[in-house]
Design a protein around this motif. Structure first.
Motif, PDB file in Angstrom:
ATOM      1  N   MET A   1       0.829  -1.201  -0.099  1.00 47.16           N
ATOM      2  CA  MET A   1       0.116  -0.063   0.011  1.00 47.16           C
ATOM      3  C   MET A   1       1.096   1.321   0.093  1.00 47.16           C
ATOM      4  N   ILE A   2       0.459   2.417  -0.690  1.00 49.35           N
ATOM      5  CA  ILE A   2       0.904   3.475  -0.902  1.00 49.35           C
ATOM      6  C   ILE A   2       0.484   4.576   0.166  1.00 49.35           C
ATOM      7  N   ALA A   3       0.724   5.423   0.890  1.00 54.24           N
ATOM      8  CA  ALA A   3       0.252   6.356   1.498  1.00 54.24           C
ATOM      9  C   ALA A   3       0.368   7.652   1.076  1.00 54.24           C
ATOM     10  N   VAL A   4      -0.562   8.616   0.853  1.00 51.99           N
ATOM     11  CA  VAL A   4      -0.410   9.934   0.279  1.00 51.99           C
ATOM     12  C   VAL A   4      -0.846  10.746   1.433  1.00 51.99           C
ATOM     13  N   VAL A   5      -0.243  11.858   1.422  1.00 49.97           N
ATOM     14  CA  VAL A   5      -0.588  12.845   2.703  1.00 49.97           C
ATOM     15  C   VAL A   5      -0.619  14.310   2.029  1.00 49.97           C
ATOM     16  N   GLY A   6      -1.801  14.960   2.318  1.00 50.45           N
ATOM     17  CA  GLY A   6      -2.020  16.396   1.609  1.00 50.45           C
ATOM     18  C   GLY A   6      -3.309  16.808   1.467  1.00 50.45           C
ATOM     19  N   GLU A   7      -3.647  17.844   0.699  1.00 49.06           N
ATOM     20  CA  GLU A   7      -4.756  18.300   0.740  1.00 49.06           C
ATOM     21  C   GLU A   7      -5.862  17.703  -0.321  1.00 49.06           C
ATOM     22  N   ALA A   8      -7.273  17.737   0.180  1.00 45.51           N
ATOM     23  CA  ALA A   8      -8.224  17.106  -0.868  1.00 45.51           C
ATOM     24  C   ALA A   8      -9.291  18.093  -0.522  1.00 45.51           C
ATOM     25  N   LEU A   9      -9.264  18.957  -1.681  1.00 42.13           N
ATOM     26  CA  LEU A   9     -10.332  20.073  -1.772  1.00 42.13           C
ATOM     27  C   LEU A   9     -11.272  20.070  -2.817  1.00 42.13           C
ATOM     28  N   VAL A  10     -12.122  21.145  -3.266  1.00 39.92           N
ATOM     29  CA  VAL A  10     -12.906  21.253  -4.198  1.00 39.92           C
ATOM     30  C   VAL A  10     -12.590  22.115  -5.215  1.00 39.92           C
ATOM     31  N   ASP A  11     -12.403  21.629  -6.519  1.00 39.63           N
ATOM     32  CA  ASP A  11     -11.942  22.576  -7.512  1.00 39.63           C
ATOM     33  C   ASP A  11     -13.363  22.765  -8.201  1.00 39.63           C
ATOM     34  N   HIS A  41      -4.430  -0.122  -7.309  1.00 40.77           N
ATOM     35  CA  HIS A  41      -3.469  -0.186  -6.382  1.00 40.77           C
ATOM     36  C   HIS A  41      -3.781   0.240  -5.025  1.00 40.77           C
ATOM     37  N   PRO A  42      -3.656  -0.553  -3.941  1.00 43.95           N
ATOM     38  CA  PRO A  42      -4.122  -0.094  -2.530  1.00 43.95           C
ATOM     39  C   PRO A  42      -3.555   1.451  -2.072  1.00 43.95           C
ATOM     40  N   VAL A  43      -4.129   2.465  -1.862  1.00 47.12           N
ATOM     41  CA  VAL A  43      -3.797   3.562  -1.406  1.00 47.12           C
ATOM     42  C   VAL A  43      -4.549   4.097  -0.247  1.00 47.12           C
ATOM     43  N   ARG A  44      -3.921   4.675   0.602  1.00 46.33           N
ATOM     44  CA  ARG A  44      -4.461   5.261   1.814  1.00 46.33           C
ATOM     45  C   ARG A  44      -4.124   6.564   1.911  1.00 46.33           C
ATOM     46  N   LEU A  45      -5.188   7.631   2.020  1.00 46.15           N
ATOM     47  CA  LEU A  45      -4.860   9.158   1.668  1.00 46.15           C
ATOM     48  C   LEU A  45      -5.025   9.635   3.354  1.00 46.15           C
ATOM     49  N   LEU A  46      -3.937  10.269   3.636  1.00 48.01           N
ATOM     50  CA  LEU A  46      -3.977  11.045   5.023  1.00 48.01           C
ATOM     51  C   LEU A  46      -4.540  12.420   4.588  1.00 48.01           C
ATOM     52  N   ALA A  47      -5.581  12.964   4.993  1.00 52.41           N
ATOM     53  CA  ALA A  47      -6.097  14.380   4.665  1.00 52.41           C
ATOM     54  C   ALA A  47      -6.901  14.821   5.714  1.00 52.41           C
ATOM     55  N   ARG A  48      -7.080  15.996   5.868  1.00 49.41           N
ATOM     56  CA  ARG A  48      -7.886  16.837   6.872  1.00 49.41           C
ATOM     57  C   ARG A  48      -9.180  17.278   6.007  1.00 49.41           C
ATOM     58  N   LEU A  49     -10.173  16.200   6.335  1.00 48.89           N
ATOM     59  CA  LEU A  49     -11.573  16.477   5.518  1.00 48.89           C
ATOM     60  C   LEU A  49     -12.491  17.278   6.456  1.00 48.89           C
ATOM     61  N   GLY A  50     -13.150  18.560   5.829  1.00 48.49           N
ATOM     62  CA  GLY A  50     -14.036  19.233   6.701  1.00 48.49           C
ATOM     63  C   GLY A  50     -15.315  18.607   6.589  1.00 48.49           C
ATOM     64  N   ASN A  51     -16.199  18.827   7.637  1.00 54.06           N
ATOM     65  CA  ASN A  51     -17.434  18.254   7.766  1.00 54.06           C
ATOM     66  C   ASN A  51     -18.497  18.948   7.013  1.00 54.06           C
ATOM     67  N   ASP A  52     -18.060  19.877   6.457  1.00 55.25           N
ATOM     68  CA  ASP A  52     -19.199  20.769   5.522  1.00 55.25           C
ATOM     69  C   ASP A  52     -19.615  20.191   4.139  1.00 55.25           C
ATOM     70  N   GLY A  53     -20.555  20.442   3.613  1.00 62.34           N
ATOM     71  CA  GLY A  53     -21.266  19.908   2.300  1.00 62.34           C
ATOM     72  C   GLY A  53     -19.962  19.434   1.224  1.00 62.34           C
ATOM     73  N   PHE A  54     -19.084  20.589   1.086  1.00 58.65           N
ATOM     74  CA  PHE A  54     -17.801  20.202   0.203  1.00 58.65           C
ATOM     75  C   PHE A  54     -17.096  18.798   0.722  1.00 58.65           C
TER      76      PHE A  54
END
Length: 320
Positions: A1-11, A41-54
């Motif tokens: 598994m690959i881990a990815v850390v960083g932003e998850a936002l809305v475009d 490919h197995p991947v795990r995302l380390l992201a801070r995800l807001g609780n709003d609609g987006f």
């Protein structure tokens, strides 16, 4: 598994010339994770995800595509927003709304201990490594993992001068952070802005001199190049195809290359030795796969990388 850390936002991506926009989950690290997941490919995302609609939309989108969100943080801050405007050729420019949003508020306590987790690689880049206060936390994670020596570490510069315009400061940051990485990817546009007095080849050689095993630069319609651990330079022409827009193409390239290297057994402990063992034919295959995936992504609107079956079909030789 690959881990990815960083932003998850809305475009918010321009839908048409009449001024309509479509909300698309994005963010460079999230796009890399999405690409890996669609390549099965197995991947795990380390992201801070807001609780709003987006934020809920991002979480649902990533989960539906097979991205493991076990280590995602449920954040109280709002989701980051990026408006992508396209020119006549499909090239994107970005206007960002990032102040105080969820992606940049990492604390050390929110990041898991990666030892013994079965990971082979850790990837990050773009604003996650540039915007305070969280960038320092992510950078420290890479330093610790480089010292531990059990994971292949990958960084994509993916610079945003409109957001972080201090060229000298960015030079210092990049030069510090690449020392913790085994794989560093940038675009020619990144390097033209960061080092206007140096060639792409000079920058790649400088990275190799400070311990980067594999340096990769994408050059748009001119293709891509890769400097391997033995000093050999590999070049790949761009795959021709329809360009709807370029949103997420570089991230798709990164995900495609990481997936190829994983398939070669080139990610994991003893990362320098593993990358040094990649054969010339495998480097060529990896670049070809990454270029194909980026091209297919350019043929879709927004950050929408292809699934594995589409990639296999595109890589298969035609009749005769």
């Amino acid at each position: 598994m690959i881990a990815v850390v960083g932003e998850a936002l809305v475009d918010l991506v321009a839908e048409d010339t009449a001024g309509g926009y479509r909300a698309v989950p994005g963010g460079s690290p999230a796009n890399v994770a999405l690409t890996l997941a669609r390549l099965q490919h197995p991947v795990r995302l380390l992201a801070r995800l807001g609780n709003d609609g987006f934020g809920q939309r991002i979480r649902g989108h990533l989960h539906a595509n097979g991205v493991d969100l076990t280590w995602a943080v449920s954040a109280v801050e709002a989701t980051s927003l990026v408006v992508a405007t396209l020119d006549d050729s499909g090239q994107a420019t970005y206007q960002c709304y990032l102040d105080g949003t969820a992606d940049w508020q990492w604390t050390t306590a929110e990041l898991p201990n990666l030892s013994g987790t079965g990971l082979t690689a850790l990837h990050s880049g773009s604003l996650a490594l540039a915007l305070a206060p969280g960038a320092a936390v992510v950078e420290d994670l890479f330093v610790r993992e480089r010292d531990r020596g059990e994971l292949t570490l990958s960084i994509d510069l993916n610079l945003r001068p409109s957001i972080v315009p201090d060229r000298v400061g960015e030079q210092r940051r990049v030069e510090r952070q690449v020392r913790s990485a085994h794989i560093v990817k940038a675009s020619e546009e990144d390097l033209d802005w960061l080092y206007p007095d140096r060639t792409v080849e000079q920058v790649m050689a400088e990275w190799r001199a400070v311990g980067v095993a594999c340096a990769v630069v994408t050059r748009g319609a001119a293709g891509s190049c890769l400097l391997a651990p033995d000093g050999e330079m590999y070049r790949q022409s761009a795959r021709r195809g329809e360009v709807v827009d370029t949103v997420g193409a570089g991230d798709a390239f990164t995900g495609g290359l990481l997936a190829a290297l994983a398939g070669f057994g080139a990610l994991g402990d003893q990362p320098g030795a593993r990358l040094a063992a990649v054969t010339p034919n495998q480097w060529r295959q990896g670049l070809h796969q990454a270029s194909t995936i980026a091209s297919l992504t350019c043929g879709r609107r927004g950050a929408d990388p292809p699934v594995l079956a589409d990639v296999v079909a595109a890589l298969s030789p035609g009749p005769g």
